[in-house]
Design a protein around this motif. Structure first.
Motif, PDB file in Angstrom:
ATOM      1  N   SER A  12       0.875  -1.236  -0.182  1.00 52.55           N
ATOM      2  CA  SER A  12      -0.069   0.105  -0.098  1.00 52.55           C
ATOM      3  C   SER A  12       0.759   1.301  -0.025  1.00 52.55           C
ATOM      4  CB  SER A  12      -0.942  -0.115   1.328  1.00 52.55           C
ATOM      5  OG  SER A  12      -0.016  -0.142   2.280  1.00 52.55           O
ATOM      6  N   VAL A  13       0.626   2.138  -0.822  1.00 55.08           N
ATOM      7  CA  VAL A  13       1.392   3.387  -0.990  1.00 55.08           C
ATOM      8  C   VAL A  13       0.695   4.612  -1.001  1.00 55.08           C
ATOM      9  CG1 VAL A  13       2.967   4.520  -2.615  1.00 55.08           C
ATOM     10  CG2 VAL A  13       2.690   1.801  -2.831  1.00 55.08           C
ATOM     11  N   ALA A  14       1.163   5.778  -0.337  1.00 55.62           N
ATOM     12  CA  ALA A  14       0.577   6.962  -0.254  1.00 55.62           C
ATOM     13  C   ALA A  14       1.436   7.887  -1.105  1.00 55.62           C
ATOM     14  CB  ALA A  14       0.809   7.555   1.221  1.00 55.62           C
ATOM     15  N   LEU A  15       0.779   8.589  -2.043  1.00 55.36           N
ATOM     16  CA  LEU A  15       1.683   9.531  -3.121  1.00 55.36           C
ATOM     17  C   LEU A  15       1.270  11.058  -2.423  1.00 55.36           C
ATOM     18  CD1 LEU A  15       2.710  10.285  -5.628  1.00 55.36           C
ATOM     19  CD2 LEU A  15       0.880  10.160  -6.811  1.00 55.36           C
ATOM     20  N   LEU A  16       2.242  11.901  -2.076  1.00 55.51           N
ATOM     21  CA  LEU A  16       2.420  13.018  -1.430  1.00 55.51           C
ATOM     22  C   LEU A  16       3.058  13.854  -2.554  1.00 55.51           C
ATOM     23  CD1 LEU A  16       3.109  12.579   2.238  1.00 55.51           C
ATOM     24  CD2 LEU A  16       1.381  12.433   0.967  1.00 55.51           C
ATOM     25  N   ALA A  17       2.302  14.819  -3.386  1.00 49.88           N
ATOM     26  CA  ALA A  17       2.676  15.564  -4.468  1.00 49.88           C
ATOM     27  C   ALA A  17       1.658  16.561  -4.764  1.00 49.88           C
ATOM     28  CB  ALA A  17       3.007  14.980  -5.675  1.00 49.88           C
ATOM     29  N   ARG A  18       2.056  17.723  -5.202  1.00 46.87           N
ATOM     30  CA  ARG A  18       0.971  19.002  -5.469  1.00 46.87           C
ATOM     31  C   ARG A  18       0.557  18.534  -6.845  1.00 46.87           C
ATOM     32  NH1 ARG A  18       2.488  24.867  -5.562  1.00 46.87           N
ATOM     33  NH2 ARG A  18       3.854  24.251  -7.045  1.00 46.87           N
ATOM     34  N   ALA A  19      -0.788  19.118  -7.057  1.00 44.31           N
ATOM     35  CA  ALA A  19      -1.228  18.440  -8.263  1.00 44.31           C
ATOM     36  C   ALA A  19      -0.614  19.280  -9.569  1.00 44.31           C
ATOM     37  CB  ALA A  19      -2.552  19.510  -8.325  1.00 44.31           C
ATOM     38  N   GLY A  20      -0.320  18.379 -10.621  1.00 40.62           N
ATOM     39  CA  GLY A  20       0.342  18.968 -11.664  1.00 40.62           C
ATOM     40  C   GLY A  20       0.823  17.761 -12.478  1.00 40.62           C
ATOM     41  N   ALA A  21       2.101  18.237 -13.420  1.00 40.41           N
ATOM     42  CA  ALA A  21       2.464  16.974 -14.278  1.00 40.41           C
ATOM     43  C   ALA A  21       3.313  16.092 -13.317  1.00 40.41           C
ATOM     44  CB  ALA A  21       3.491  17.474 -15.174  1.00 40.41           C
ATOM     45  N   ALA A  22       3.869  16.466 -12.373  1.00 40.50           N
ATOM     46  CA  ALA A  22       4.644  15.459 -11.368  1.00 40.50           C
ATOM     47  C   ALA A  22       3.731  14.409 -10.888  1.00 40.50           C
ATOM     48  CB  ALA A  22       5.486  16.105 -10.675  1.00 40.50           C
ATOM     49  N   ARG A  23       2.799  14.894 -10.249  1.00 42.62           N
ATOM     50  CA  ARG A  23       1.955  13.964  -9.461  1.00 42.62           C
ATOM     51  C   ARG A  23       1.354  12.905 -10.641  1.00 42.62           C
ATOM     52  NH1 ARG A  23      -2.387  16.407  -5.509  1.00 42.62           N
ATOM     53  NH2 ARG A  23      -3.946  14.636  -5.380  1.00 42.62           N
ATOM     54  N   GLU A  24       0.953  13.682 -11.945  1.00 48.74           N
ATOM     55  CA  GLU A  24       0.468  12.813 -12.696  1.00 48.74           C
ATOM     56  C   GLU A  24       1.423  11.482 -13.181  1.00 48.74           C
ATOM     57  OE1 GLU A  24      -0.822  15.149 -16.016  1.00 48.74           O
ATOM     58  OE2 GLU A  24      -2.430  15.933 -14.898  1.00 48.74           O
ATOM     59  N   ARG A  25       2.515  11.876 -13.368  1.00 49.39           N
ATOM     60  CA  ARG A  25       3.769  10.975 -13.802  1.00 49.39           C
ATOM     61  C   ARG A  25       3.848   9.819 -12.742  1.00 49.39           C
ATOM     62  NH1 ARG A  25       2.832  13.242 -18.012  1.00 49.39           N
ATOM     63  NH2 ARG A  25       4.362  14.052 -19.443  1.00 49.39           N
ATOM     64  N   LEU A  26       3.960  10.348 -11.600  1.00 51.69           N
ATOM     65  CA  LEU A  26       4.253   9.571 -10.459  1.00 51.69           C
ATOM     66  C   LEU A  26       2.891   8.443 -10.277  1.00 51.69           C
ATOM     67  CD1 LEU A  26       5.777  11.787  -7.783  1.00 51.69           C
ATOM     68  CD2 LEU A  26       6.900  10.050  -8.953  1.00 51.69           C
ATOM     69  N   ARG A  27       1.609   9.118 -10.356  1.00 48.90           N
ATOM     70  CA  ARG A  27       0.640   8.203 -10.618  1.00 48.90           C
ATOM     71  C   ARG A  27       0.635   7.158 -11.534  1.00 48.90           C
ATOM     72  NH1 ARG A  27      -3.074  11.209 -12.251  1.00 48.90           N
ATOM     73  NH2 ARG A  27      -3.565  12.577 -10.137  1.00 48.90           N
ATOM     74  N   GLU A  28       1.162   7.553 -12.511  1.00 47.79           N
ATOM     75  CA  GLU A  28       1.237   6.665 -13.656  1.00 47.79           C
ATOM     76  C   GLU A  28       2.151   5.365 -13.465  1.00 47.79           C
ATOM     77  OE1 GLU A  28       2.329   6.626 -18.757  1.00 47.79           O
ATOM     78  OE2 GLU A  28       2.046   8.323 -17.466  1.00 47.79           O
ATOM     79  N   ALA A  29       3.208   6.136 -13.044  1.00 45.39           N
ATOM     80  CA  ALA A  29       4.414   4.677 -12.610  1.00 45.39           C
ATOM     81  C   ALA A  29       3.861   3.838 -11.521  1.00 45.39           C
ATOM     82  CB  ALA A  29       5.617   5.720 -12.055  1.00 45.39           C
ATOM     83  N   LEU A  30       3.185   4.424 -10.606  1.00 38.93           N
ATOM     84  CA  LEU A  30       2.620   3.509  -9.696  1.00 38.93           C
ATOM     85  C   LEU A  30       1.528   2.607 -10.036  1.00 38.93           C
ATOM     86  CD1 LEU A  30       2.407   6.225  -6.532  1.00 38.93           C
ATOM     87  CD2 LEU A  30       3.899   3.977  -6.987  1.00 38.93           C
ATOM     88  N   SER A  31       0.735   2.896 -10.971  1.00 35.09           N
ATOM     89  CA  SER A  31      -0.362   2.136 -11.708  1.00 35.09           C
ATOM     90  C   SER A  31       0.437   1.105 -12.178  1.00 35.09           C
ATOM     91  CB  SER A  31      -1.163   3.120 -12.590  1.00 35.09           C
ATOM     92  OG  SER A  31      -0.343   3.510 -13.532  1.00 35.09           O
ATOM     93  N   HIS A  32       1.410   1.239 -12.824  1.00 33.89           N
ATOM     94  CA  HIS A  32       2.362  -0.018 -13.499  1.00 33.89           C
ATOM     95  C   HIS A  32       3.007  -0.754 -12.551  1.00 33.89           C
ATOM     96  CE1 HIS A  32       1.317   2.620 -16.879  1.00 33.89           C
ATOM     97  NE2 HIS A  32       0.869   1.520 -17.623  1.00 33.89           N
ATOM     98  N   ALA A  33       3.177  -0.279 -11.416  1.00 34.72           N
ATOM     99  CA  ALA A  33       4.039  -0.912 -10.182  1.00 34.72           C
ATOM    100  C   ALA A  33       3.520  -2.143  -9.596  1.00 34.72           C
ATOM    101  CB  ALA A  33       4.653   0.035  -9.495  1.00 34.72           C
ATOM    102  N   ASN A  34       2.048  -2.277  -9.726  1.00 28.45           N
ATOM    103  CA  ASN A  34       1.182  -3.368  -8.998  1.00 28.45           C
ATOM    104  C   ASN A  34       1.185  -2.871  -7.546  1.00 28.45           C
ATOM    105  OD1 ASN A  34      -0.126  -5.594  -8.504  1.00 28.45           O
ATOM    106  ND2 ASN A  34       1.687  -6.929  -8.431  1.00 28.45           N
ATOM    107  N   VAL A  35       0.851  -1.614  -7.118  1.00 33.09           N
ATOM    108  CA  VAL A  35       0.744  -1.274  -5.857  1.00 33.09           C
ATOM    109  C   VAL A  35      -0.768  -1.021  -5.717  1.00 33.09           C
ATOM    110  CG1 VAL A  35       3.035  -0.746  -5.664  1.00 33.09           C
ATOM    111  CG2 VAL A  35       1.657   1.089  -6.265  1.00 33.09           C
ATOM    112  N   ALA A  36      -0.997  -0.672  -4.147  1.00 37.02           N
ATOM    113  CA  ALA A  36      -2.506  -0.157  -3.961  1.00 37.02           C
ATOM    114  C   ALA A  36      -2.170   1.360  -3.476  1.00 37.02           C
ATOM    115  CB  ALA A  36      -3.092  -0.937  -3.071  1.00 37.02           C
ATOM    116  N   ILE A  37      -2.640   2.359  -4.324  1.00 37.56           N
ATOM    117  CA  ILE A  37      -2.713   3.624  -3.776  1.00 37.56           C
ATOM    118  C   ILE A  37      -3.652   3.913  -2.776  1.00 37.56           C
ATOM    119  CG2 ILE A  37      -2.553   6.099  -4.369  1.00 37.56           C
ATOM    120  CD1 ILE A  37      -1.306   5.235  -7.293  1.00 37.56           C
TER     121      ILE A  37
END
Length: 436
Positions: free
Chosen positions: A11-36
């Protein structure tokens, strides 16, 4: 820091401000087989909410706008129950294509606790870590090999080997005697008659079979050659005029700066490894710690702030023409190097950056963490031959191990970042009781 179980979905918590960086990190986590389990801006996050969702890992996008928020959340983020992963927001926003896929594989490996970072279908690289025990000897490698095949092969090629005229002239299977060999040589080399009374030059002729007087010296020429050698007097040295030569330039002023330093080289995966290393160092060291980790965007000021939160030693940004102070952590940019002045190290402006060879070997150490440049391996090993202490990071937290593994394979110290820090402390820590 907990070690993830490769067989479970973290299980993973993503801490980032809204924007391109947050979207890129979310995309990477979605392919990493984790639960956000949580996605939030650190500036508006309540620490109690982070504790309530109890993630196994926390991924943070670092930027100046969230520095105060991270400082507020530090008591929670420093909990040993969280696996912390930091990424530069500016770098994450620009990451795309192959670079994004590569970073995503490293992120997945870190969150799942394994080292499978190659793309699908690629063969697993062979591990280069040393194994206990002596290497196999040539005798052991050929213990079951017989000699019969080699004997048979030698017999097969014996007839094709080159020979000379003496060995070719055989009588049946017997080897020629000396008399037979001399007789055979008469075909090509004229010999003196056996019954001659005298040979040219006035010497009595001898029988060809009498070799008692054979010699490699020309008896007639030897005395003449010796007579041409005349004795020469040896040169006379004036010992009173001999003096020692200065091998180093004399100091032009008092020494400023440390005599040596601990150089830490890092890259991909380096921020986490660097945090673990610095957090284990004691509050007093007799040497400075120099950190060189290339950063996209050159946000070295942010790196200073991040490492200052975990380091018991003061953390500063290196500035040219300033002495290298013992007992401090200096973050070096790509345009800063060091040189020895009056017996002490000083920071200098350098387009080539820091050169490992500029460190005094006997008083220095080099540590290669995850992502260190392979080009630094040879200079580090050369410095080790001159007396420096060199170590490399190993373990599942090392996601780009090429350089670190190379120095370990060469016989240097191997360990996790905490173990490397303890080895440095054992050599250069200052005992608190000895302080005035």
């Amino acid at each position: 820091m907990p070690v993830p179980d490769p067989d479970t979905i973290p299980s993973v918590a993503l801490l980032a401000r809204a924007g391109a960086a947050r979207e890129r990190l979310r995309e990477a986590l979605s392919h990493a087989n984790v639960a956000i389990v949580l996605e939030e801006d650190p500036n508006s996050l309540d620490a109690a909410l982070l504790l309530a969702v109890a993630p196994q890992a926390v991924v943070v996008a670092l930027e100046a706008a969230v520095d105060d928020a991270l400082e507020r959340l530090e008591p929670v983020l420093s909990s040993p129950g969280f696996l912390l992963v930091f990424d530069e927001a500016e770098v994450a926003a620009r990451r795309d294509g192959w670079d994004a896929q590569r970073w995503g594989r490293h992120l997945a490996a870190k969150l799942h606790g394994h080292q499978q970072v190659l793309p699908p279908g690629a063969e697993q690289e062979q591990a280069l870590l040393p194994e206990p025990g002596l290497p196999q000897t040539p005798a052991q490698a050929h213990a079951d090999a017989g000699i019969d095949p080699h004997v048979d092969e030698a017999a097969d090629v014996a007839g094709t080997l080159p020979g000379d005229s003496l060995h070719d002239r055989r009588q049946g299977d017997d080897v020629l005697t000396l008399e037979q060999a001399l007789a055979a040589m008469q075909d090509t080399v004229p010999l003196a008659p056996a019954a001659a009374t005298a040979a040219p030059g006035g010497h009595p002729a001898t029988d060809v079979n009498d070799h008692s007087s054979w010699s490699l010296l020309d008896e007639d020429a030897a005395p003449a050659a010796a007579s041409t050698v005349t004795a020469q007097a040896l040169p006379v040295f004036d010992l009173d005029r001999l003096s020692l030569v200065e091998m180093e330039e004399p100091a032009t002023g008092p020494r400023r700066g440390a005599r040596g330093a601990v150089l830490v080289l890092a890259g991909i995966g380096g921020p986490d490894a660097l945090r673990r290393l610095l957090s284990e160092l004691p509050s007093r060291l007799s040497v400075p710690v120099l950190v060189h980790m290339p950063l996209d965007g050159a946000r070295y000021g942010n790196l200073v702030k991040q490492m200052a939160r975990v380091s018991a030693l003061p953390v500063t940004l290196a500035e040219p023409e300033q002495p290298v102070e013992p007992g401090q952590v200096h973050i070096l940019s790509d345009a800063v190097g060091v040189e020895l002045r009056n017996g002490g190290l000083c920071f200098i402006a350098s387009s080539a950056g820091l050169q490992v060879s500029s460190l005094p070997a006997a008083e220095s150490a080099v540590i290669l963490l995850s992502g260190a440049d392979l080009l630094q391996v040879d200079p580090a090993l050369t410095l080790a031959e001159a007396g420096a202490w060199v170590g490399g990071q190993v373990g599942e937290g090392c996601y780009d191990p090429a350089a670190a593994t190379a120095v370990v394979a060469a016989g240097m110290f191997a360990g996790e970042p905490q173990e490397l820090a303890r080895a440095v402390a054992a050599r250069w820590a200052i005992d608190e009781e000895q302080q005035p």
